[in-house]
Design a protein around this motif. Structure first.
Motif, mmCIF file in Angstrom:
data_model
loop_
_atom_site.group_PDB
_atom_site.id
_atom_site.type_symbol
_atom_site.label_atom_id
_atom_site.label_comp_id
_atom_site.label_asym_id
_atom_site.label_seq_id
_atom_site.Cartn_x
_atom_site.Cartn_y
_atom_site.Cartn_z
ATOM 1 N N GLY A 56 0.822 -1.203 0.000
ATOM 2 C CA GLY A 56 0.000 0.000 0.000
ATOM 3 C C GLY A 56 0.859 1.257 0.000
ATOM 4 O O GLY A 56 2.093 1.186 -0.019
ATOM 5 N N PRO A 57 0.216 2.435 0.029
ATOM 6 C CA PRO A 57 0.959 3.703 0.054
ATOM 7 C C PRO A 57 1.884 3.823 1.260
ATOM 8 O O PRO A 57 2.850 4.586 1.228
ATOM 9 C CB PRO A 57 -0.140 4.767 0.114
ATOM 10 N N ASP A 58 1.613 3.062 2.295
ATOM 11 C CA ASP A 58 2.458 3.074 3.490
ATOM 12 C C ASP A 58 3.544 1.996 3.447
ATOM 13 O O ASP A 58 4.205 1.734 4.440
ATOM 14 C CB ASP A 58 1.596 2.904 4.739
ATOM 15 N N ASP A 59 3.714 1.362 2.290
ATOM 16 C CA ASP A 59 4.708 0.303 2.079
ATOM 17 C C ASP A 59 4.471 -0.930 2.946
ATOM 18 O O ASP A 59 5.392 -1.705 3.193
ATOM 19 C CB ASP A 59 6.144 0.816 2.290
ATOM 20 N N GLN A 60 3.249 -1.116 3.389
ATOM 21 C CA GLN A 60 2.886 -2.310 4.150
ATOM 22 C C GLN A 60 2.068 -3.231 3.249
ATOM 23 O O GLN A 60 1.420 -2.790 2.304
ATOM 24 C CB GLN A 60 2.073 -1.928 5.395
ATOM 25 N N VAL A 62 -0.666 -5.441 1.559
ATOM 26 C CA VAL A 62 -2.099 -5.251 1.341
ATOM 27 C C VAL A 62 -2.793 -6.597 1.478
ATOM 28 O O VAL A 62 -2.439 -7.546 0.782
ATOM 29 C CB VAL A 62 -2.355 -4.676 -0.072
ATOM 30 N N ASP A 63 -3.712 -6.703 2.382
ATOM 31 C CA ASP A 63 -4.571 -7.887 2.499
ATOM 32 C C ASP A 63 -5.796 -7.517 3.320
ATOM 33 O O ASP A 63 -5.875 -6.442 3.911
ATOM 34 C CB ASP A 63 -3.841 -9.093 3.072
ATOM 35 N N ARG A 64 -6.748 -8.407 3.311
ATOM 36 C CA ARG A 64 -8.025 -8.115 3.959
ATOM 37 C C ARG A 64 -7.892 -7.797 5.438
ATOM 38 O O ARG A 64 -8.476 -6.826 5.919
ATOM 39 C CB ARG A 64 -9.001 -9.278 3.712
ATOM 40 N N PRO A 65 -7.137 -8.580 6.210
ATOM 41 C CA PRO A 65 -7.052 -8.267 7.647
ATOM 42 C C PRO A 65 -6.383 -6.926 7.940
ATOM 43 O O PRO A 65 -6.685 -6.293 8.942
ATOM 44 C CB PRO A 65 -6.220 -9.421 8.220
ATOM 45 N N ASN A 66 -5.471 -6.485 7.074
ATOM 46 C CA ASN A 66 -4.727 -5.256 7.365
ATOM 47 C C ASN A 66 -5.320 -3.998 6.753
ATOM 48 O O ASN A 66 -4.955 -2.899 7.156
ATOM 49 C CB ASN A 66 -3.281 -5.420 6.895
ATOM 50 N N CYS A 67 -6.170 -4.126 5.775
ATOM 51 C CA CYS A 67 -6.719 -2.945 5.100
ATOM 52 C C CYS A 67 -8.066 -2.559 5.710
ATOM 53 O O CYS A 67 -9.122 -2.678 5.082
ATOM 54 C CB CYS A 67 -6.826 -3.203 3.599
ATOM 55 N N GLN A 68 -8.000 -2.123 6.948
ATOM 56 C CA GLN A 68 -9.196 -1.750 7.692
ATOM 57 C C GLN A 68 -8.974 -0.401 8.357
ATOM 58 O O GLN A 68 -7.862 0.128 8.354
ATOM 59 C CB GLN A 68 -9.489 -2.793 8.774
ATOM 60 N N ALA A 69 -10.048 0.099 8.941
ATOM 61 C CA ALA A 69 -9.968 1.365 9.681
ATOM 62 C C ALA A 69 -8.833 1.275 10.699
ATOM 63 O O ALA A 69 -8.621 0.240 11.319
ATOM 64 C CB ALA A 69 -11.286 1.631 10.377
ATOM 65 N N GLY A 70 -8.107 2.352 10.812
ATOM 66 C CA GLY A 70 -6.976 2.395 11.717
ATOM 67 C C GLY A 70 -5.651 2.435 10.975
ATOM 68 O O GLY A 70 -4.659 2.918 11.508
ATOM 69 N N ARG A 71 -5.655 1.910 9.760
ATOM 70 C CA ARG A 71 -4.445 1.997 8.942
ATOM 71 C C ARG A 71 -4.378 3.397 8.348
ATOM 72 O O ARG A 71 -5.395 3.941 7.922
ATOM 73 C CB ARG A 71 -4.494 0.932 7.854
ATOM 74 N N GLY A 72 -3.213 3.994 8.306
ATOM 75 C CA GLY A 72 -3.059 5.377 7.884
ATOM 76 C C GLY A 72 -3.610 5.695 6.509
ATOM 77 O O GLY A 72 -4.133 6.776 6.281
#
Length: 78
Positions: A56-60, A62-72
């Motif tokens: 992602g734009p934050d260089d982390q 991308v997957d369903r568990p991580n792409c939720q509210a709270g991610r920058g």
């Protein structure tokens, strides 16, 4: 695409809205789910629509568990 039921580190199913920019092949393929393969609907490969990459734009990752509210970089659908 392969969409799998996503679980967090504790084994709980991931629910709640995903990021507007989360994409997976399953979003572009039509068909029926095989009822004998409970909980598995895809290979789990995802990408970010903003970066067109698995990061992602934050260089982390991308997957369903991580792409939720709270991610920058998260953007709500509505």
């Amino acid at each position: 695409m392969v969409y799998r039921k996503q679980v967090d580190a504790d084994g709980a199913e991931v629910r709640g809205p995903a990021c507007l920019h989360l994409r997976s092949k399953g979003m572009y393929v039509t068909g029926l789910v095989d009822p004998t393969q409970e909980g598995s609907m895809g290979d789990g490969y995802c990408w970010c629509n903003r970066t067109q990459n698995v990061l992602g734009p934050d260089d982390q990752l991308v997957d369903r568990p991580n792409c939720q509210a709270g991610r920058g970089c998260f953007q709500q659908v509505i």
